[in-house]
Scaffold this motif. Sequence first.
Motif, PDB file in Angstrom:
ATOM      1  N   LEU A   1       0.822  -1.212   0.000  1.00 49.11           N
ATOM      2  CA  LEU A   1       0.000   0.000   0.000  1.00 49.11           C
ATOM      3  C   LEU A   1       0.856   1.263   0.000  1.00 49.11           C
ATOM      4  CD1 LEU A   1      -2.645  -1.020   2.720  1.00 49.11           C
ATOM      5  CD2 LEU A   1      -2.660  -1.485   0.251  1.00 49.11           C
TER       6      LEU A   1
ATOM      7  N   PHE B   1      -2.589   7.741  -2.446  1.00 50.04           N
ATOM      8  CA  PHE B   1      -4.007   7.415  -2.550  1.00 50.04           C
ATOM      9  C   PHE B   1      -4.784   8.662  -2.956  1.00 50.04           C
ATOM     10  CE2 PHE B   1      -2.569   3.923   0.075  1.00 50.04           C
ATOM     11  CZ  PHE B   1      -3.361   2.852  -0.348  1.00 50.04           C
TER      12      PHE B   1
ATOM     13  N   ASP C   1      -9.899   6.437   0.933  1.00 52.39           N
ATOM     14  CA  ASP C   1      -9.421   5.295   0.144  1.00 52.39           C
ATOM     15  C   ASP C   1      -8.288   4.578   0.874  1.00 52.39           C
ATOM     16  OD1 ASP C   1     -11.199   5.771  -1.926  1.00 52.39           O
ATOM     17  OD2 ASP C   1      -9.828   7.116  -2.970  1.00 52.39           O
ATOM     18  N   ALA C   2      -7.389   5.350   1.472  1.00 51.78           N
ATOM     19  CA  ALA C   2      -6.280   4.752   2.210  1.00 51.78           C
ATOM     20  C   ALA C   2      -6.789   3.992   3.431  1.00 51.78           C
ATOM     21  CB  ALA C   2      -5.290   5.829   2.631  1.00 51.78           C
TER      22      ALA C   2
ATOM     23  N   VAL D   1      -1.593  10.906   3.356  1.00 44.61           N
ATOM     24  CA  VAL D   1      -2.372  11.260   2.168  1.00 44.61           C
ATOM     25  C   VAL D   1      -2.637  12.766   2.212  1.00 44.61           C
ATOM     26  CG1 VAL D   1      -4.440  10.831   0.805  1.00 44.61           C
ATOM     27  CG2 VAL D   1      -3.454   8.984   2.201  1.00 44.61           C
TER      28      VAL D   1
END
Length: 412
Positions: free
Chosen positions: A57, A61, A66-67, A105
């Motif tokens: 990951l 993002f 979303d993260a 993010v």
Amino acid sequence: MAFEGSSVAISHTGKVRSNNQDSGYSGSNLFVVADGMGGHAGGDVASGLAVHRLKELDHPFPTPSDAEHALQEAIGETATQLIDTVAERPELAGMGTTVSALAMVEDYAVIAHIGDSRIYLYRDGALTQITADHTFVQRLVDSGRITPEEARYHPRRSVLMRVLGDMDPDPDVDTFIMPTQPGDRWLLCSDGLCGVVDDAHTEKALGQGFAPGRTADLLLKQALDAGAPDNVTIVIVDVGGNHPLFSGTPTIVGSASNPQGIEVPAARPGRTSWLHPGRQAANEPTHFEPAVEFLEELIEEDRRRGRRRRVWWFVGFALILMAIATALLGAYTWTQTRYFVGADDDTVVIFRGIQQDIGPIALSSVYDDTGILLADLPTYQRMAVEDTISARSVADANAIVANLRPTTGGTP
């Protein structure tokens, strides 16, 4: 958008453990600490699997949400992977790991957490613990049964109530989103650091303004100086700041850094765990995940411990009172072996006890009224009697009185 800042990840076996069951990761957008549990091999495998799954990951993002969703999904998949691994390797049954992950993010920090590793935020000179420990003693703290300071030394301080393990395919993970800003310093660590280095010293180290690498080395030294009974893993993330930006090359530390991949060492002779008799126990297992009914037993045990503490406190207090009473009685008994000559109204009297009183409590009483009138005494003798004359014994007191009689003109 790629995160702009600097970071470091380090891990150390510590001074007691023979192997490192921690894993850590520092990348371009993702930072993780995982503290493995479950024996000589199990903890290594669990934390390594978690880090290797989550590092996928490490990319920008579109949104913090979303993260957050991706972290939840990845951790759930890791739980399934642990279950599948144990199915293939039954000797690893009972393995698990904590996970504390931080994804950057834009201007937000996305956090996922389970277990007793921690994430701290150092901002404007103050250190704040962001995650909550999923431990038995934290429940006691939250319910007001013990203080945070008592929790540091509680005999059950290492019992985990929530962990990423091989028994729950749907782990209960804390996830949330926080705004972050330039100048923020994030610390992710296993309990090998926060369990031995208190927040005050951690805050001081983070506040010295050193680069992440030097700061991490300073914190590790403090843990080692304190004995480092457990593995120590530290990840520090600076948002912006004056230090050179990292190159973007990810750093993997601890058991996940094994160049041969996630390798299961051969089991060593040793005692077996009562939770999983078929596997080898760790050097000194520090935490495990109990069943719900065991939690109730732990709570009841803590209540019994509290009652025992109160009983011993009462017994100790009673013993102290008895000792004080015995000392006072002994002192009073001694005073009653003393005598002195003094005045009572208009006559000379032999008193038993001592001249001093304790408030309203008299430490003397009339032993013998001699019948000698004060008015018949010369002035200097009357004043001496009124000031009292100490005697070593009742015989000595009678001798003093006898010396007074001839001066009065009375009968010897």
